[in-house]
Design a protein around this motif. Structure first.
Motif, short mmCIF file in Angstrom:
data_model
loop_
_atom_site.label_atom_id
_atom_site.label_comp_id
_atom_site.label_asym_id
_atom_site.label_seq_id
_atom_site.Cartn_x
_atom_site.Cartn_y
_atom_site.Cartn_z
N GLY A 145 0.86 -1.18 0.00
CA GLY A 145 0.00 0.00 0.00
C GLY A 145 0.89 1.22 0.00
O GLY A 145 2.13 1.11 -0.02
N PHE A 146 0.27 2.41 0.05
CA PHE A 146 1.05 3.65 0.03
C PHE A 146 0.58 4.60 1.13
O PHE A 146 -0.62 4.73 1.36
CB PHE A 146 0.93 4.36 -1.32
CG PHE A 146 1.61 3.64 -2.46
CD1 PHE A 146 2.98 3.79 -2.68
CD2 PHE A 146 0.89 2.80 -3.30
CE1 PHE A 146 3.61 3.13 -3.72
CE2 PHE A 146 1.51 2.13 -4.33
CZ PHE A 146 2.88 2.29 -4.55
N LEU A 147 1.54 5.26 1.77
CA LEU A 147 1.27 6.33 2.72
C LEU A 147 1.70 7.64 2.06
O LEU A 147 2.85 7.79 1.64
CB LEU A 147 2.05 6.13 4.01
CG LEU A 147 1.60 4.97 4.91
CD1 LEU A 147 2.61 4.73 6.00
CD2 LEU A 147 0.23 5.25 5.50
N TYR A 148 0.75 8.58 1.95
CA TYR A 148 1.05 9.89 1.37
C TYR A 148 1.15 10.91 2.50
O TYR A 148 0.19 11.10 3.24
CB TYR A 148 -0.03 10.31 0.38
CG TYR A 148 0.24 11.67 -0.24
CD1 TYR A 148 0.98 11.78 -1.41
CD2 TYR A 148 -0.25 12.83 0.35
CE1 TYR A 148 1.23 13.03 -1.97
CE2 TYR A 148 0.00 14.08 -0.19
CZ TYR A 148 0.75 14.16 -1.36
OH TYR A 148 1.01 15.40 -1.90
N TYR A 149 2.32 11.54 2.62
CA TYR A 149 2.55 12.49 3.70
C TYR A 149 2.46 13.92 3.20
O TYR A 149 3.08 14.28 2.19
CB TYR A 149 3.91 12.23 4.34
CG TYR A 149 3.92 10.99 5.19
CD1 TYR A 149 3.47 11.01 6.51
CD2 TYR A 149 4.36 9.77 4.68
CE1 TYR A 149 3.48 9.87 7.30
CE2 TYR A 149 4.37 8.62 5.46
CZ TYR A 149 3.93 8.68 6.77
OH TYR A 149 3.91 7.55 7.54
N GLY A 150 1.68 14.74 3.92
CA GLY A 150 1.45 16.12 3.52
C GLY A 150 2.70 16.98 3.56
O GLY A 150 2.85 17.91 2.76
N ARG A 155 4.60 9.79 -1.88
CA ARG A 155 4.02 8.51 -1.50
C ARG A 155 5.13 7.54 -1.08
O ARG A 155 6.09 7.33 -1.81
CB ARG A 155 3.22 7.90 -2.67
CG ARG A 155 2.01 8.67 -3.05
CD ARG A 155 0.94 7.86 -3.75
NE ARG A 155 1.40 6.90 -4.72
CZ ARG A 155 0.56 6.17 -5.47
NH1 ARG A 155 -0.75 6.30 -5.34
NH2 ARG A 155 1.03 5.30 -6.34
N GLU A 156 4.94 6.95 0.09
CA GLU A 156 5.88 5.97 0.59
C GLU A 156 5.26 4.57 0.42
O GLU A 156 4.17 4.30 0.91
CB GLU A 156 6.17 6.21 2.07
CG GLU A 156 6.79 7.56 2.39
CD GLU A 156 8.25 7.63 2.03
OE1 GLU A 156 8.89 6.56 1.93
OE2 GLU A 156 8.76 8.75 1.86
N LYS A 157 5.97 3.70 -0.28
CA LYS A 157 5.46 2.33 -0.46
C LYS A 157 5.69 1.52 0.81
O LYS A 157 6.78 1.52 1.37
CB LYS A 157 6.15 1.64 -1.64
CG LYS A 157 5.58 0.25 -1.91
CD LYS A 157 6.19 -0.37 -3.16
CE LYS A 157 7.57 -0.91 -2.87
NZ LYS A 157 8.07 -1.76 -3.99
N ILE A 158 4.64 0.85 1.25
CA ILE A 158 4.71 0.00 2.44
C ILE A 158 4.41 -1.44 2.03
O ILE A 158 3.30 -1.74 1.56
CB ILE A 158 3.72 0.46 3.52
CG1 ILE A 158 3.94 1.93 3.87
CG2 ILE A 158 3.83 -0.44 4.75
CD1 ILE A 158 5.31 2.25 4.42
#
Length: 223
Positions: A145-150, A155-158
């Motif tokens: 999945g991906f975490l998008y940080y403001g 996008r960081e792939k997890i």
């Protein structure tokens, strides 16, 4: 394998709270207490468009759905996703069919967070839990999945490793145990407490001082 009934399901978002602090989770999900601070307000502002189910983006390669309902009876969790990215599947296996969009689709959960990547896995555990819900709902497998940080706007792939999946299972089991007991754990003041919106409700420093006084009196009078 245990499967939870509808009345036993807990909020998926709580898995991030309990991974941060068990007392914070209990204050929110058992005692129904909540307070805002700058961090929570910024997070809510960031989600103003993300949380709209009518806000759907599409390009030639993918479709992003917003506010998709999630549920897992194996984990005993339910919630709403920030975003689910659908990309065409080139395989005859491991795909889902969407009633509005013809074709075979791969699913990838995306979670939006303020700030930047953290050293601990509290964001990753929530994202992985969403992926595990989708796997159970559509009988597919999802490896990332991906975490998008403001703050970083990236996008960081997890990767959903076995270690991360086991952590999700452990935390969800812990949530159900605490909820069944109906007890709020005692506070344990740490540096991270300063960023918690429930600091004034939890009062970990005051509790620590009270505990020391009670211990001193007990030892003094051998109570």
């Amino acid at each position: 394998m245990i499967e939870y009934n509808d009345e036993d399901l807990l909020m998926l978002s709580g898995i991030q709270h309990i991974s941060f602090c068990e007392r914070q989770w209990a204050l929110i999900h058992i005692e129904q207490q909540w307070a805002e601070n700058q961090l929570t307000v910024e997070g809510n502002w960031m989600h103003r468009n993300v949380d709209s189910p009518q806000y759907i983006s599409r390009d030639k390669e993918s479709i992003i759905l917003r506010s998709v309902t999630l549920v897992s009876r194996q984990l005993g969790l339910y919630g709403i996703s920030d975003a689910i990215e659908m990309t065409p599947s080139l395989s005859n296996q491991n795909y889902m069919i969407h009633p509005r969009y013809p074709g075979k689709w791969l699913l990838t959960p995306i979670e939006y967070k303020r700030g930047k990547p953290k050293k601990d896995p509290i964001d990753e555990v929530q994202l992985c839990a969403q992926g595990m819900c989708l796997e159970e709902m559509y009988r597919i497998s999802i490896d990332k999945g991906f975490l998008y940080y403001g703050e970083t706007r990236h996008r960081e792939k997890i990767n959903f490793t076995n270690e991360l999946r086991n952590f999700v299972k452990e935390q969800s089991t812990r949530m159900h145990l605490l909820y069944k007991q109906g007890k709020t754990p005692s506070p344990d003041y740490k540096a991270r407490c300063k960023s918690c919106s429930l600091l004034d409700i939890c009062m970990p420093k005051m509790f620590a001082k009270t505990t020391k006084v009670n211990t001193y009196l007990s030892e003094l009078y051998q109570l």
